[in-house]
Design a protein around this motif. Sequence first.
Motif: not given
Length: 249
Positions: A198-213
């Motif tokens: 696919x042609x898609x939008x790829x993020x430059x960096x990521x945000x780690x989230x856990x639990x309820x978030x």
Amino acid sequence: MSGHSKWANIKHRKAAVDAKRGKVFTKLIRELTVAAKQGGGDVESNPRLRTAISAAKNQNMPNDTIDRAIKRGTGEIGGDDFQELSYEGYGPGGSAVLVQTLTDNKNRTVSDIRRIFTKHGGSLGENGCVAWMFHMKGRIAFEKDKVEEDRLIEIALEAGAEDVVTEESELVVITPPEEFETVKSAIDGSGLKYENAEVTMIPQNSVKIEGKEAEHMIRLMEALEDSDDVQNVYSNFDVSEELMMSLAS
């Protein structure tokens, strides 16, 4: 990119279920119509239309349905007039969310998108607030144990790919958007079998989230994807694969 990859994999696994409800076909038909309207009905000179047709055929859309969608776009037969609109915002844990829509009613769409963000712990932002975090790329993913890495790298790079990257369970070919069809055709001709392309939008960096978030984030993504006017949703969140699979319905 790993967070993007995990969510993309879940989306593709759910596609068969969504197709039974007609939702995937509805979105693909809109994309075919808009692609033909903007670039004409000639597949050879309209790369967006080529990509849309390929996606439609991957979902086993009948040729007659594809042809009718294209004719609506070129004006040969009547149909709704869709407008492309993008919305940007933030999900739980500060993750960036980019939403692409095709709609025949802007007021309905923005109201629906705002409601979904609010309900699932996010917030709709101003245009430009997160789009800069993403780059448009072609992405062709293979299961690691089902492809010979050296051969894939040779074929992909020779055809114009930017890179071949290793993710948790995949080898992923990354291309400039304008080279996606060329690289994909070269891979198709080689006999190598990919999981998705696919042609898609790829993020430059990521945000780690856990639990309820993380739970709220998955619910936000699912609700946005389920909206009739939404074509694509991209985010830079990252959660463990095990947690994502357990949360995704």
